[in-house]
Design an enzyme around this catalytic site. Structure first.
Site, mmCIF file in Angstrom:
data_model
loop_
_atom_site.group_PDB
_atom_site.id
_atom_site.type_symbol
_atom_site.label_atom_id
_atom_site.label_comp_id
_atom_site.label_asym_id
_atom_site.label_seq_id
_atom_site.Cartn_x
_atom_site.Cartn_y
_atom_site.Cartn_z
ATOM 1 N N SER A 116 12.587 -45.522 -32.922
ATOM 2 C CA SER A 116 13.077 -46.428 -31.889
ATOM 3 C C SER A 116 12.097 -46.545 -30.731
ATOM 4 C CB SER A 116 14.397 -45.869 -31.368
ATOM 5 O OG SER A 116 14.771 -46.499 -30.180
ATOM 6 N N TYR A 140 18.961 -39.505 -26.888
ATOM 7 C CA TYR A 140 18.808 -40.188 -28.176
ATOM 8 C C TYR A 140 17.322 -40.436 -28.479
ATOM 9 C CZ TYR A 140 18.165 -44.363 -31.015
ATOM 10 O OH TYR A 140 17.693 -45.265 -31.931
ATOM 11 N N LYS A 144 14.613 -38.912 -31.620
ATOM 12 C CA LYS A 144 13.712 -39.678 -32.503
ATOM 13 C C LYS A 144 12.275 -39.166 -32.375
ATOM 14 C CE LYS A 144 16.621 -42.522 -34.407
ATOM 15 N NZ LYS A 144 16.831 -42.638 -35.846
ATOM 16 N N PHE A 168 12.494 -52.171 -31.819
ATOM 17 C CA PHE A 168 12.963 -52.557 -30.489
ATOM 18 C C PHE A 168 14.450 -52.899 -30.649
ATOM 19 C CE2 PHE A 168 9.471 -52.161 -27.447
ATOM 20 C CZ PHE A 168 8.606 -51.487 -28.290
HETATM 21 C C1 UD1 Z 1 18.808 -48.733 -26.559
HETATM 22 C C2 UD1 Z 1 17.492 -48.085 -26.798
HETATM 23 C C3 UD1 Z 1 16.912 -48.667 -28.053
HETATM 24 C C4 UD1 Z 1 17.845 -48.350 -29.200
HETATM 25 C C5 UD1 Z 1 19.170 -48.977 -28.901
HETATM 26 C C6 UD1 Z 1 20.130 -48.551 -29.992
HETATM 27 C C7 UD1 Z 1 16.388 -47.369 -24.758
HETATM 28 C C8 UD1 Z 1 15.488 -47.775 -23.630
HETATM 29 N N1 UD1 Z 1 16.627 -48.355 -25.667
HETATM 30 O O1 UD1 Z 1 18.555 -50.120 -26.336
HETATM 31 O O2 UD1 Z 1 15.654 -48.104 -28.319
HETATM 32 O O3 UD1 Z 1 17.329 -48.800 -30.417
HETATM 33 O O4 UD1 Z 1 19.656 -48.523 -27.651
HETATM 34 O O5 UD1 Z 1 21.444 -48.634 -29.601
HETATM 35 O O6 UD1 Z 1 16.843 -46.271 -24.841
HETATM 36 N N2 UD1 Z 1 23.879 -54.523 -21.487
HETATM 37 C C9 UD1 Z 1 24.834 -55.043 -20.634
HETATM 38 N N3 UD1 Z 1 26.156 -54.874 -20.970
HETATM 39 C C10 UD1 Z 1 26.568 -54.221 -22.114
HETATM 40 C C11 UD1 Z 1 25.570 -53.695 -22.987
HETATM 41 C C12 UD1 Z 1 24.227 -53.872 -22.630
HETATM 42 O O7 UD1 Z 1 24.523 -55.634 -19.597
HETATM 43 O O8 UD1 Z 1 27.781 -54.085 -22.349
HETATM 44 C C13 UD1 Z 1 22.453 -54.730 -21.165
HETATM 45 C C14 UD1 Z 1 21.651 -53.438 -20.949
HETATM 46 O O9 UD1 Z 1 21.702 -53.032 -19.598
HETATM 47 C C15 UD1 Z 1 20.245 -53.895 -21.393
HETATM 48 C C16 UD1 Z 1 20.527 -54.915 -22.501
HETATM 49 O O10 UD1 Z 1 21.857 -55.353 -22.281
HETATM 50 O O11 UD1 Z 1 19.577 -54.557 -20.350
HETATM 51 C C17 UD1 Z 1 20.424 -54.335 -23.905
HETATM 52 O O12 UD1 Z 1 21.221 -53.153 -23.996
HETATM 53 P P1 UD1 Z 1 21.589 -52.440 -25.389
HETATM 54 O O13 UD1 Z 1 21.994 -53.483 -26.364
HETATM 55 O O14 UD1 Z 1 22.567 -51.362 -25.100
HETATM 56 O O15 UD1 Z 1 20.229 -51.837 -25.895
HETATM 57 P P2 UD1 Z 1 19.158 -50.927 -25.128
HETATM 58 O O16 UD1 Z 1 19.788 -50.026 -24.161
HETATM 59 O O17 UD1 Z 1 18.075 -51.844 -24.642
#
Ligand code: UD1
Length: 330
Positions: A116, A140, A144, A168
């Site tokens: 990841s 997490y 990895k 990603f």
């Molecule tokens: C994270 C990990 C990524 C991993 C993935 C698996 C990090 C930096 N990234 O991705 O490597 O593969 O989890 O689950 O650790 N968001 C909201 N509301 C929500 C959910 C998300 O606003 O309810 C926003 C988050 O703040 C972020 C974006 O959406 O800006 C993506 O979030 P998410 O889908 O949870 O993935 P990551 O955190 O980027």
């Protein structure tokens, strides 16, 4: 090729299995069904129920002779890993060490890890390439990184090679509608947006709109799961042919903000999608975008399905179908 997928009944694993089946490879699925679904498993696959913590079961299935093993059996909620680290160390670290050790003992030389972008942590520069410093900001991501480091050691000490695929943000569904299983209790942005559109949850909490980005919301690199699946096929071919290790990013190299995802989802679904802007989520970087140059050059891989419309439309098709069946969609 005869390939065994640990965690192959989950969201990414199912798509990976389809990519191998499309080439007429023999595919085995090993899964404890804790988050994977039996109904995701294509009838052409061999299915083995089991847990990677159960060494004997792992040994028994590995003894059936496989050319390559793909390891996708992991917990992946970054936020949860900060609250329940033991759950992550036991399954992701102990379970992976069991699996790698048993592969070496069984003489399986080709191993592909589902890794990841979380191994990098807060980006020091963009786009993030494979040489970027590794300082995970959540447990997490550390799990990895720890597995990657063990793979490197094992490959130095034993007759064993691996490819680590640093995904990603995996998103989207099979464009041909062959995968209809929804993730249980999703925490990632796109499935949550879809649940709001489908009437399963009332609103989307947007974690921060005061980031230093064009619209203030977080930017990520969303890569279609079908593109990821193709990356696994290429990785398996690579490690079998070259007998050498490889660590590569798989990303679209294109940043999309939370707001852009919401806007696209509103347009494609025709639903309002209620949104509430709340505090930032701890550990979330403002912006994360991949360089996939190495995957392009070494594997010949390219993100072909990862436009925002393709990701949202393919996901909505599945959520809509499930919601109509469950009666949650008006
Ligand atoms: C994270 C990990 C990524 C991993 C993935 C698996 C990090 C930096 N990234 O991705 O490597 O593969 O989890 O689950 O650790 N968001 C909201 N509301 C929500 C959910 C998300 O606003 O309810 C926003 C988050 O703040 C972020 C974006 O959406 O800006 C993506 O979030 P998410 O889908 O949870 O993935 P990551 O955190 O980027």
């Amino acid at each position: 090729m005869k390939v065994l997928l640990f965690g192959g009944a989950g969201y990414i694993g199912t798509h990976v299995s389809l990519a191998f089946l499309d080439r007429k490879d023999t595919v085995g699925i090993f899964d404890n069904l804790s988050s994977g679904l039996r109904s995701n498993v294509d009838s052409r696959c061999l299915f083995f129920e089991g847990d990677i913590l159960d060494k004997e079961r792992v040994r028994e299935v590995l003894s059936q002779g496989w050319d390559a093993v793909i390891h996708l059996a992991a917990f992946k909620a970054a936020g949860e890993s900060m609250i329940k680290p033991f759950k992550y160390s036991e399954n992701n670290i102990t379970g992976s060490l069991n699996l790698i050790t048993e592969c070496v003992k069984a003489g399986i030389k080709n191993f592909i890890l589902s890794s990841s972008a979380a191994v990098y942590g807060e980006p020091a520069y963009l786009p993030v390439d494979e040489d970027h410093p590794k300082h995970p900001t959540n447990y997490y991501g550390y799990t990895k990184l720890c597995i990657e480091e063990n793979l490197r050691w094992y490959s130095e000490l034993k007759d064993f090679n691996y490819v680590s695929l640093r995904y990603f943000n995996a998103a989207g569904y099979d464009n041909d509608g062959r995968m209809l299983g929804l993730e249980k209790n999703p925490a990632n942005l796109i499935p949550v947006v879809m649940e709001v559109a489908a009437g399963i949850r009332p609103n989307l909490l947007v974690f921060g709109n005061d980031y230093d980005t064009a619209d203030g919301t977080g930017v990520r690199d969303y890569v279609h799961v079908t593109d990821l699946a193709q990356g696994h096929v290429m990785a398996a071919d690579y490690v079998m042919k070259n007998q050498e290790n490889l660590v590569v990013n798989l990303g679209s190299e294109y940043g999309l903000s939370v707001q852009q995802i919401i806007d696209s989802a509103r347009e494609i679904t025709g639903k309002t999608i209620e949104v509430q802007y709340v505090e930032r989520r701890p550990g979330d970087p403002a912006k994360l975008v991949a360089s996939s140059q190495k995957a392009r050059e070494v594997l010949g891989w390219k993100a072909e399905h990862s436009s925002v419309d393709s990701i949202i439309a393919s996901t909505w098709k599945v959520y809509e179908a499930n919601s109509v069946k469950a009666g949650s969609l008006q």
